[in-house]
Design a protein around this motif. Structure first.
Motif, short mmCIF file in Angstrom:
data_model
loop_
_atom_site.label_atom_id
_atom_site.label_comp_id
_atom_site.label_asym_id
_atom_site.label_seq_id
_atom_site.Cartn_x
_atom_site.Cartn_y
_atom_site.Cartn_z
N VAL A 1 0.95 -1.17 0.16
CA VAL A 1 0.60 0.05 -0.23
C VAL A 1 0.66 1.23 -0.13
N ASP A 2 1.78 1.40 1.17
CA ASP A 2 3.15 2.66 0.56
C ASP A 2 3.65 2.55 -0.60
N LEU A 3 3.75 1.10 -1.70
CA LEU A 3 4.61 1.63 -2.53
C LEU A 3 3.75 1.93 -3.33
N GLY A 4 1.96 1.80 -3.38
CA GLY A 4 1.78 1.77 -4.69
C GLY A 4 0.69 1.70 -5.19
N ALA A 5 1.19 0.24 -4.45
CA ALA A 5 0.71 -1.59 -5.34
C ALA A 5 -1.14 -1.09 -5.40
N ASP A 6 -2.18 -2.20 -6.03
CA ASP A 6 -3.41 -2.35 -6.53
C ASP A 6 -3.59 -3.69 -5.15
N VAL A 7 -3.68 -3.58 -4.21
CA VAL A 7 -3.62 -4.81 -3.34
C VAL A 7 -4.73 -4.85 -2.32
N THR A 8 -5.33 -5.82 -2.18
CA THR A 8 -5.90 -6.96 -0.86
C THR A 8 -5.46 -7.81 -0.35
N ALA A 9 -5.96 -7.86 1.67
CA ALA A 9 -5.79 -8.33 1.46
C ALA A 9 -6.62 -9.01 2.93
N ASP A 10 -7.42 -10.00 2.84
CA ASP A 10 -8.06 -10.63 3.47
C ASP A 10 -7.91 -11.67 4.48
N LEU A 11 -8.03 -11.38 5.90
CA LEU A 11 -7.10 -12.15 7.07
C LEU A 11 -9.00 -12.92 7.57
N LEU A 12 -9.10 -13.94 7.36
CA LEU A 12 -10.54 -14.56 8.43
C LEU A 12 -10.31 -16.28 8.75
N PRO A 13 -11.19 -15.74 11.08
CA PRO A 13 -10.66 -15.88 11.58
C PRO A 13 -11.44 -17.59 10.87
N HIS A 14 -10.00 -18.06 12.09
CA HIS A 14 -11.15 -19.83 12.77
C HIS A 14 -10.55 -20.70 11.17
N LEU A 15 -9.34 -20.43 10.35
CA LEU A 15 -8.71 -20.79 9.41
C LEU A 15 -7.51 -21.62 9.41
N ASP A 16 -6.95 -22.62 9.40
CA ASP A 16 -5.71 -22.62 9.54
C ASP A 16 -4.88 -22.56 8.03
N HIS A 17 -3.92 -23.64 7.61
CA HIS A 17 -2.91 -23.13 6.33
C HIS A 17 -4.13 -24.21 5.67
N GLY A 18 -4.05 -23.53 4.08
CA GLY A 18 -4.77 -24.78 3.19
C GLY A 18 -5.79 -23.79 2.15
N LEU A 19 -6.37 -24.42 1.21
CA LEU A 19 -6.43 -23.27 0.51
C LEU A 19 -8.39 -23.95 0.90
N HIS A 20 -9.28 -23.34 1.86
CA HIS A 20 -10.37 -23.30 2.34
C HIS A 20 -11.43 -22.78 1.29
N PRO A 21 -12.82 -23.09 1.27
CA PRO A 21 -14.02 -22.84 0.76
C PRO A 21 -14.47 -21.37 0.95
N ALA A 22 -13.73 -20.80 2.15
CA ALA A 22 -14.58 -19.50 2.45
C ALA A 22 -13.59 -18.24 1.92
N LEU A 23 -11.80 -18.86 1.81
CA LEU A 23 -11.04 -18.05 1.19
C LEU A 23 -11.32 -18.16 -0.57
N ILE A 24 -11.22 -18.62 -1.17
CA ILE A 24 -12.25 -18.94 -2.09
C ILE A 24 -12.99 -17.87 -2.51
N ASP A 25 -14.48 -18.18 -1.79
CA ASP A 25 -15.72 -17.08 -1.76
C ASP A 25 -15.11 -16.27 -1.27
N LYS A 26 -13.83 -15.63 -0.85
CA LYS A 26 -14.01 -14.67 -0.99
C LYS A 26 -12.94 -14.08 -2.46
N ALA A 27 -12.07 -14.35 -2.72
CA ALA A 27 -11.43 -15.22 -3.55
C ALA A 27 -11.97 -14.01 -4.68
#
Length: 222
Positions: free
Chosen positions: A168-194
């Motif tokens: 963000v400070d460098l002027g990039a186009d970036v989003t960051a979604d941090l979802l609770p209660h999820l461990d490492h992996g490709l979770h359905p909630a992360l796919i939905d957010k993507a």
């Protein structure tokens, strides 16, 4: 290559990079992501790029060793770049219509690839992975979507937050979604957010182009 069966010439290409440590004859861990992408973008194609190395147990690896290293990433990036350039040329797609989606080590590789190679892809979806170090430059005209679980202990979320702030400070186009209660992996909630971010996030470049077009249209003729 997995294009939608009804599409002859894809309009988009999503290259998918799985995590390390997967058995080569195991289930397709990226199938839910590919299905979501093709459901949202029926005129797209997906391409799974498999890790080329094998560890002592025969599992797929992007680099040898349990953790990513600068040396391992530096060796993996050129092969990935070559493959992406080849597939984009074969499909007749400009780099802006190619996207990278990686999980775990695949996310690390995707993020570091766009840092190292300009005009490679237009978007990166990084699931459960991050940068090797805090970014010092922003990839030009690349949308970076960071998608992470707060319980991910392999790639602690604080590093993702720090990288997002740096971008963000460098002027990039970036989003960051941090979802609770999820461990490492490709979770359905992360796919939905993507999918939500792909639908709704408008890159700054498009805003700039729209503003320029609006200003041109307001100029008096003659």
């Amino acid at each position: 290559m997995s294009p939608n069966a009804n599409v002859q010439v894809p309009e988009l290409l999503f290259a998918l990079l799985p995590d390390s440590g997967i058995a080569p004859d195991g289930p397709d861990t990226l199938a839910p992501l590919a299905a979501a992408l093709l459901g949202q973008y029926p005129r797209a194609a997906t391409l799974t790029v498999h890790p080329p190395l094998r560890d002592a147990q025969g599992r797929c690896r992007w680099w040898l060793g349990a953790e990513p290293s600068p040396e391992g990433v530096d060796e993996a990036v050129p092969t990935l770049v070559g493959r992406l350039r080849q597939e984009a040329a074969r499909l007749g797609l400009p780099w802006q219509r190619v996207a990278l989606a990686g999980v775990g080590d695949g996310a690390v590789l995707a993020l570091e690839a766009v840092q190292a190679e300009p005009a490679l892809v237009g978007r990166v979806l990084a699931f459960a992975g991050g940068y090797l170090a805090r970014p010092e430059t922003a990839p030009q005209d690349v949308c970076v979507h960071l998608l992470h679980g707060l319980e991910d202990r392999r790639f602690p979320y604080r590093h993702v937050v720090d990288a997002a702030q740096a971008l963000v400070d460098l002027g990039a186009d970036v989003t960051a979604d941090l979802l609770p209660h999820l461990d490492h992996g490709l979770h359905p909630a992360l796919i939905d957010k993507a999918m939500e971010q792909l639908r709704n996030f408008i890159p700054a470049r498009l805003w700039r182009e729209a503003l320029i077009a609006a200003q041109e249209s307001e100029r008096p003729v003659g």
